[in-house]
Scaffold this motif. Structure first.
Motif, short mmCIF file in Angstrom:
data_model
loop_
_atom_site.label_atom_id
_atom_site.label_comp_id
_atom_site.label_asym_id
_atom_site.label_seq_id
_atom_site.Cartn_x
_atom_site.Cartn_y
_atom_site.Cartn_z
N ASP A 59 0.85 -1.20 0.00
CA ASP A 59 0.00 0.00 0.00
C ASP A 59 0.88 1.25 0.00
O ASP A 59 1.59 1.52 0.97
N ASP A 60 0.84 2.02 -1.09
CA ASP A 60 1.66 3.23 -1.20
C ASP A 60 1.26 4.28 -0.18
O ASP A 60 2.07 5.12 0.22
N ARG A 61 0.01 4.27 0.24
CA ARG A 61 -0.43 5.22 1.26
C ARG A 61 0.29 4.96 2.58
O ARG A 61 0.74 5.90 3.25
N ALA A 62 0.40 3.69 2.94
CA ALA A 62 1.10 3.33 4.17
C ALA A 62 2.58 3.66 4.08
O ALA A 62 3.18 4.18 5.04
N LYS A 63 3.18 3.39 2.92
CA LYS A 63 4.61 3.70 2.74
C LYS A 63 4.85 5.20 2.89
O LYS A 63 5.77 5.64 3.59
#
Length: 234
Positions: A180-184
């Protein structure tokens, strides 16, 4: 004329331009390499390139630093404000705001209290412990907080830079199993502030926007509670 007053004696506008262009070229090359070589930390690469250029041109690092620092210190404040642009493009509809709020609060508390506790455990000086309170926020905010709590500005600046460099460097290996790019992005913005945000933009635009969100909100929260907390216990 005002700019030259902050420079070493004998500095000319040509020297200032050379310092700016050297740094810019190192950044552009590092950005290109980061896109072509997966997992290469852009900030670390740019730092190595700057050192290589200085060695190649036989330019003393201390003189380069004295010339470049006033320029980028001045620009850093504008760049921090410009982070509002990616925030404005974010789609906040459907975001779990309560969960995000809890994450930011925990990140802010841990980012300040944990390093301060470690500094206390290693019996560092009172001023050093205060400087570690600024670890998790970007430089303009961190230095403002350091000035309010009367922590040494040079040490606070060093702690912020080193923590950001380390966070940006180790992020890619740690994210191998995170999809998940949001989490990264949020993790990079909260843990490695500006340096992490730079790395997040190399991952994707989504990661970059969430990193900017984490950086901005964490900086705001930390700037509010840290001076109040320290004033209450000291």
């Amino acid at each position: 004329m005002t700019l030259l007053q902050h420079m070493p004696d004998g500095t000319t506008y040509l020297t200032i331009l050379a310092a700016f262009m050297l740094t810019l070229v190192a950044h552009v090359i590092a950005r290109i390499l980061a896109k072509r070589i997966q997992g290469l930390p852009m900030v670390i690469t740019a730092l190595i390139l700057v050192l290589a250029f200085l060695y190649f041109f036989s330019w003393d690092y201390e003189h380069y630093y004295a010339v470049a620092k006033p320029i980028f210190d001045h620009l850093l404040g504008y760049v921090t404000v410009l982070l509002a642009i990616p925030l404005a493009t974010m789609n906040f509809k459907g975001l779990p705001l309560k969960k995000l709020t809890i994450i930011v609060i925990i990140a802010s508390l841990v980012g300040a209290l944990l390093p301060m506790s470690m500094a206390y455990g290693f019996a560092l000086s009172h001023d050093s412990i205060l400087a570690f309170a600024t670890r998790s926020v970007t430089t303009p905010i961190g230095l403002s907080v350091a000035e309010i709590i009367q922590a040494p500005l040079a040490l606070a600046n060093l702690i912020i830079i080193v923590s950001g460099l380390l966070g940006g460097a180790v992020a890619r290996p740690l994210f191998r199993n995170v999809n998940d790019d949001r989490a990264k992005g949020l993790a990079l913005g909260l843990a490695a502030h500006a340096f992490g945000t730079v790395e997040a933009w190399q991952i994707s635009h989504t990661a970059g926007r969430y990193a900017a969100f984490g950086l901005a909100v964490n900086g705001l929260v930390t700037a509010v509670w840290v001076p109040i907390f320290l004033a209450a216990i000291l």
